[in-house]
Scaffold this active site. Structure first.
Site, PDB file in Angstrom:
ATOM      1  N   GLU A   1      -7.744  34.347 -11.662  1.00  0.00           N
ATOM      2  CA  GLU A   1      -6.800  35.505 -12.143  1.00  0.00           C
ATOM      3  C   GLU A   1      -5.749  34.811 -12.896  1.00  0.00           C
ATOM      4  O   GLU A   1      -5.830  33.285 -13.061  1.00  0.00           O
ATOM      5  CB  GLU A   1      -6.076  35.838 -10.784  1.00  0.00           C
ATOM      6  CG  GLU A   1      -6.973  36.846 -10.018  1.00  0.00           C
ATOM      7  CD  GLU A   1      -6.124  37.397  -8.689  1.00  0.00           C
ATOM      8  OE1 GLU A   1      -6.839  38.259  -7.883  1.00  0.00           O
ATOM      9  OE2 GLU A   1      -4.782  37.108  -8.589  1.00  0.00           O
TER      10      GLU A   1
ATOM     11  N   HIS B   1       6.546  44.500  -7.822  1.00  0.00           N
ATOM     12  CA  HIS B   1       5.131  44.188  -7.071  1.00  0.00           C
ATOM     13  C   HIS B   1       5.412  43.094  -6.080  1.00  0.00           C
ATOM     14  O   HIS B   1       4.846  43.412  -4.698  1.00  0.00           O
ATOM     15  CB  HIS B   1       4.256  43.595  -7.924  1.00  0.00           C
ATOM     16  CG  HIS B   1       2.865  42.826  -7.203  1.00  0.00           C
ATOM     17  ND1 HIS B   1       2.148  43.805  -6.520  1.00  0.00           N
ATOM     18  CD2 HIS B   1       2.340  41.656  -7.256  1.00  0.00           C
ATOM     19  CE1 HIS B   1       0.924  43.343  -5.977  1.00  0.00           C
ATOM     20  NE2 HIS B   1       1.263  42.077  -6.317  1.00  0.00           N
TER      21      HIS B   1
ATOM     22  N   ARG C   1       5.749  34.103  -8.866  1.00  0.00           N
ATOM     23  CA  ARG C   1       4.699  33.595  -7.998  1.00  0.00           C
ATOM     24  C   ARG C   1       3.091  33.789  -8.870  1.00  0.00           C
ATOM     25  O   ARG C   1       2.899  34.798  -9.673  1.00  0.00           O
ATOM     26  CB  ARG C   1       4.122  34.654  -7.059  1.00  0.00           C
ATOM     27  CG  ARG C   1       3.070  34.470  -5.909  1.00  0.00           C
ATOM     28  CD  ARG C   1       3.074  35.434  -4.813  1.00  0.00           C
ATOM     29  NE  ARG C   1       2.988  36.889  -5.130  1.00  0.00           N
ATOM     30  CZ  ARG C   1       1.770  37.397  -5.360  1.00  0.00           C
ATOM     31  NH1 ARG C   1       0.559  37.006  -5.178  1.00  0.00           N
ATOM     32  NH2 ARG C   1       1.760  38.723  -5.613  1.00  0.00           N
TER      33      ARG C   1
ATOM     34  N   HIS D   1       4.276  43.446 -11.609  1.00  0.00           N
ATOM     35  CA  HIS D   1       2.809  43.173 -11.797  1.00  0.00           C
ATOM     36  C   HIS D   1       2.353  44.177 -13.134  1.00  0.00           C
ATOM     37  O   HIS D   1       3.048  45.078 -13.323  1.00  0.00           O
ATOM     38  CB  HIS D   1       1.893  43.922 -10.644  1.00  0.00           C
ATOM     39  CG  HIS D   1       0.659  43.445 -10.718  1.00  0.00           C
ATOM     40  ND1 HIS D   1      -0.311  43.921 -11.556  1.00  0.00           N
ATOM     41  CD2 HIS D   1      -0.025  42.376  -9.808  1.00  0.00           C
ATOM     42  CE1 HIS D   1      -1.329  43.161 -11.291  1.00  0.00           C
ATOM     43  NE2 HIS D   1      -1.349  42.218 -10.333  1.00  0.00           N
TER      44      HIS D   1
ATOM     45  N   ARG E   1       1.730  36.287 -14.689  1.00  0.00           N
ATOM     46  CA  ARG E   1       2.248  37.634 -14.680  1.00  0.00           C
ATOM     47  C   ARG E   1       3.513  37.991 -15.420  1.00  0.00           C
ATOM     48  O   ARG E   1       3.304  39.092 -16.013  1.00  0.00           O
ATOM     49  CB  ARG E   1       2.062  38.021 -13.218  1.00  0.00           C
ATOM     50  CG  ARG E   1       0.993  38.221 -12.426  1.00  0.00           C
ATOM     51  CD  ARG E   1       1.281  38.520 -11.116  1.00  0.00           C
ATOM     52  NE  ARG E   1      -0.168  38.541 -10.518  1.00  0.00           N
ATOM     53  CZ  ARG E   1      -0.250  38.631  -9.020  1.00  0.00           C
ATOM     54  NH1 ARG E   1       0.904  38.595  -8.382  1.00  0.00           N
ATOM     55  NH2 ARG E   1      -1.626  38.932  -8.517  1.00  0.00           N
TER      56      ARG E   1
END
Length: 394
Positions: free
Chosen positions: A115, A332, A367, A230, A271
Site C-alpha cells: 500500500e 478515516h 498513519r 483517506h 495517504r
C-alpha cells in the site's frame, strides 16, 4: 450496595480488536466485563480492508521503520515504532494460531500486498475484509472465555476517580440503567472520532467519548488536530458512512485519473500526499470527485482480493472490471488521542487507553497504511501484561 453497582477486576469499553485482544491476553484468571456502544458487529475494526503490516524479515526492519517515520513526518515516537515492528511477527503468528486465515501462496507461505508509503509488500491480508476476519476470530475466542461478560448497547459515560486514581467506570445500559462498574483496571478502547464528521469511513457511533471524559478529569490528551483523510472513498450523494476503497487496490495497480482520464499523482505516496493531490485536482477541475481505474488489475485479482469492493461497487452501478469508479477523500483515522506510555497506561493510574482512542506516538502526524490493526494488537498485549505485572506487585 447501590443498585447498578458491579464489581470486576477489569472493565473494558470497546469490543474491537484492541479491547478483545486485551481480554484475550489477560487470560482466565481475572473477572472481566466488556461493554460496547452498539452491537459486536458494529465496531470499526470490522471495516479495516487493506490488511495488517508485519516485518518481513530481519533485513526489512530498517526500511519498515523508515517507511513508518516518513509517513508520520518524523513526528513519531521512535520507541513506540520500534516496539510495534519488533513484535509484529509474533502477533501475526498468534493470530494464525487463533484461526485467522491470511492469504497464502501456492507453497503455503504468507502472501503480502503493498500500500501507499511502503517500500515493499509487507501487508498480510484476507481478501479485502482483513479487519472483519481478525475481529470475528478474536470475538469468537473471547466469547468462549468463562470469566468474560459482554454487554452490548452499553455506553461508557464517565470513569470513577478516587484520590487521583481510576477505580472503575460509569455506563448506561440499553435499558437506561446507570451502572457503576468498580474495577482494579479500566480500559478505554472506544475507537476514534469519525462520527463527528459529515463524511467518514467510520461508524457514526465513534464520537470521541473517551476524549471528553479524559478532558473532564484532567487526563493528558495529545495531537487532537492529527486527523487522517483517506484518499479514496466511493463517491455518492447518499447519506451515511462513506465506503472505503482499500489502498491495496492501488498497490495492485489501480490508478487515479482526473476528468480527462489522465494520471496526476503517484498512487503509492503516503495517504496525506495522495489526498492533497486529489483535492488540488478537484479544485482545478471544479469537480466533486476523481476516478479510480482498475484496468491494470487482472479480473482474477479483483475477484479474489477485492470481492467486497467489487460487490459493493456493483450495487452502486459500477463494474470495476469494466469501468473506473468515482472516488473522493473522506475522514478515516485519528492519530491523536489519549496520551499513553509504552504500556498503554494514561496519566491517571489504573486507566488504560488502546487502539485509535490512544496516542502512543506510533503514527506521528500521518498513519502509514495498515499499521493500525498491528498497533492496536501490540499495545493491547502490552496493556494486559502491564496489568498482570502490577497485580503481582500489589
Amino acid at each position: 450496595m447501590m443498585q447498578g453497582d458491579l464489581y470486576y477486576d477489569v472493565v473494558i469499553a470497546g469490543c474491537g480488536v484492541a479491547g478483545m485482544y486485551t481480554a484475550l491476553n489477560l487470560g482466565h484468571e481475572k473477572k472481566i466485563l466488556m461493554i460496547c456502544k452498539e452491537d459486536l458487529e458494529s465496531c470499526d475494526s470490522m471495516l479495516a480492508q487493506g490488511g495488517i503490516c508485519v516485518q518481513r524479515d530481519e533485513d526489512d526492519y530498517d526500511e519498515y521503520f523508515e517507511d513508518t517515520m516518513r509517513a508520520g513526518h518524523y513526528e513519531n515516537n521512535k520507541e513506540s515504532v520500534d516496539l510495534m515492528i519488533r513484535n509484529s511477527r509474533d502477533i501475526i503468528n498468534h493470530l494464525m494460531r487463533l484461526g485467522v486465515e491470511f492469504e497464502k501462496d501456492e507453497n503455503g507461505e504468507l502472501r503480502y500486498t503493498r500500500e501507499g508509503g511502503h517500500g515493499k509488500p509487507r501487508i498480510c491480508f484476507h481478501e479485502d475484509v482483513t479487519g472483519k476476519e481478525i475481529t470475528t476470530v478474536l470475538q469468537h475466542k473471547v466469547k468462549a472465555m468463562p470469566n468474560v461478560t459482554i454487554m452490548e448497547h452499553t455506553c461508557m459515560c464517565d470513569i470513577i476517580e478516587e484520590d487521583g486514581k481510576c477505580v472503575g467506570m460509569i455506563a448506561k445500559s440499553k435499558d437506561g440503567e446507570t451502572l457503576h462498574i468498580h474495577a482494579l483496571y479500566t480500559v478505554m478502547a472506544t475507537g476514534g472520532i469519525g462520527g463527528l464528521y459529515e463524511h467518514s469511513t467510520n461508524y457514526p457511533s465513534l464520537t470521541g467519548d473517551a476524549l471528553d471524559i479524559c478532558r473532564k478529569h484532567g487526563i493528558q490528551l495529545d495531537h487532537l488536530d492529527y486527523v487522517q483523510i483517506h484518499p479514496t472513498s466511493l463517491f455518492t450523494r447518499k447519506k451515511g458512512r462513506s465506503f472505503l476503497i482499500s489502498e491495496s487496490a492501488r498497490g495492485d495497480g489501480a490508478v487515479l485519473l482526473n476528468g480527462k482520464h489522465e494520471r496526476f499523482v503517484d498512487e503509492l505516496l503516503p495517504r496525506d500526499k495522495v489526498t492533497q493531490a486529489i483535492l488540488k485536482e478537484m479544485e482545478k477541475e471544479g469537480s466533486e470527485h476523481v476516478w479510480l481505474d482498475f484496468a491494470a488489475v487482472p479480473k482474477a485479482t479483483i475477484l479474489s482480493h477485492f470481492p467486497n469492493i467489487y460487490k459493493t461497487c456493483l450495487e452502486e452501478g459500477y463494474d470495476i472490471t469494466k469501468q473506473p469508479i468515482p472516488v473522493v477523500p473522506a475522514q478515516h483515522y485519528f492519530m491523536g488521542g489519549v496520551h499513553v506510555d509504552h504500556h498503554s497506561e494514561t496519566t491517571m493510574p489504573c486507566l488504560y487507553a488502546i487502539g485509535e482512542t490512544s496516542c502512543n506516538g506510533v503514527h506521528g502526524k500521518n498513519r502509514l497504511a495498515s499499521n493500525s490493526l498491528l498497533e492496536s494488537l501490540v499495545f493491547a498485549k502490552e496493556a494486559a501484561e502491564n496489568m498482570m505485572r502490577a497485580e503481582k506487585e500489589r
